[in-house]
Design an enzyme around this catalytic site. Sequence first.
Site, PDB file in Angstrom:
ATOM      1  CG  HIS A 148      -2.014  -1.039   1.136  1.00  9.19           C
ATOM      2  ND1 HIS A 148      -3.121  -1.021   1.962  1.00  9.19           N
ATOM      3  CD2 HIS A 148      -2.174  -2.130   0.334  1.00  9.19           C
ATOM      4  CE1 HIS A 148      -3.902  -2.056   1.680  1.00  9.19           C
ATOM      5  NE2 HIS A 148      -3.340  -2.750   0.707  1.00  9.19           N
ATOM      6  CB  CYS A 184      -0.183 -12.599  -0.584  1.00 12.89           C
ATOM      7  SG  CYS A 184       0.025 -13.634  -2.052  1.00 12.89           S
ATOM      8  CG  MET A 199       1.176 -14.010   2.438  1.00 12.71           C
ATOM      9  SD  MET A 199       1.084 -15.135   1.034  1.00 12.71           S
ATOM     10  CE  MET A 199       2.756 -14.949   0.412  1.00 12.71           C
ATOM     11  CG  HIS A 304      -8.123   0.816  25.226  1.00 10.62           C
ATOM     12  ND1 HIS A 304      -8.497   2.106  25.523  1.00 10.62           N
ATOM     13  CD2 HIS A 304      -8.062   0.157  26.414  1.00 10.62           C
ATOM     14  CE1 HIS A 304      -8.652   2.221  26.834  1.00 10.62           C
ATOM     15  NE2 HIS A 304      -8.386   1.058  27.400  1.00 10.62           N
ATOM     16  CB  THR A 329     -10.387   3.519  22.087  1.00 11.42           C
ATOM     17  OG1 THR A 329     -10.402   3.003  23.423  1.00 11.42           O
ATOM     18  CG2 THR A 329     -10.479   2.353  21.113  1.00 11.42           C
TER      19      THR A 329
END
Length: 392
Positions: A148, A184, A199, A304, A329
């Site tokens: 990404h 993957c 993966m 958290h 959180t």
Amino acid sequence: MEKQSSTPAVNVDQQRRSFLSGSVGLGLVGAGMAAGLVSGSASATTQTKSDRMANYKAEQLERVTQELVPPPMVPKHDQVAKGKPKVVQVKLVVEEKQVELENGTKAWVCAFNGSVPGPLIVCHQHDFVELTLVNPASNALAHNIDLHAATGALGGGELTLVSPGQEVTFRFKATKAGTFVYHCAPGGVMIPWHVAMGMHGAIMVLPRDGLKDAEGKPIKYDKAYYIGEADFYVPKDAKGKYKAYDTVMGSMTDVLEVMKTLTPSHVVFNGAVGALTGKGAMTAKVGESVLFIHSQANRDSRPHIIGGHGDYVWPAGSFTDAPQTNLETWMLAGGSACAALYNFRQPGLYAYVNHNLIEAIIKGAAAHIKVDGEWDDNLMVQLKKPSNITTA
């Protein structure tokens, strides 16, 4: 249990054609993803230092090899980049194996460098990452990697597809600063299946001048940990017991059926229930600032720290944006990685959890942090010990 030698390996050329053409082959591969990341161009009339850093070509730069380490540890790195960008060389070897999730419950995984999640990769913005992906001949499946952090169609997925017995090397420029998932993505139903087999991993692309708060002041950390959250879908037999399989392909049909329910049997940190507790617990000292990088390739999560906070949090992973502060959180979207920094004030055993407490306590998404140091009564103190209730 050994894999059966008769298990057919996926033909990578056929898979690549199917991946790009959108056809489905052998029920294992399918339509390619119509996705791409577009990098905008700067319109500034003067060239800034950042512009100059971005303009270097890989051939002009020093090459360094990064020693990847099993999570939750992170590779050695500089928080502030030194000099020009670099070509950071890394190597990921895919291992198909069985792991124990909890008390004898086993699952097949496809593990980058043998770990779930795969190791954290660290570089700086404008560095190049040169990645070698190795798919040993002992494996049964074709694999690739979609990062990404990469700018380009399919995140490098089409350029890295390799069958068993092959390896490939490709390079991308880290144009965006932040924390990013890699996983993957070999096409069709194989994409969610491989991700659900653990993966996936993460890459942290630091700003060249380091992390900053909303006012531009430097943020430093004393240590860092990488937590990879994974959801597993282990089938049960007619008696309600978890099933085990001799081969990775033998598990596929049943696992896919469980996956369709969208109800994981296990939600774990770093590959197994309790992997980051006991001897595997993370450690810190009072006064230390710890950066936690947390990824989830498939489902939303809610990190958290029980007894602590997110002093600085980049919940969407972008280091270009000012961090949020003092969070109890924070929300982590599936298919992304986040970063949070906390300076520990008190000693003791802290729990780091997915605050869907059903997933934390019942399904396994919990870790521990052992913190050493002197207790501060001004922050917390027991004023009266437990005693029997008295009635008038």
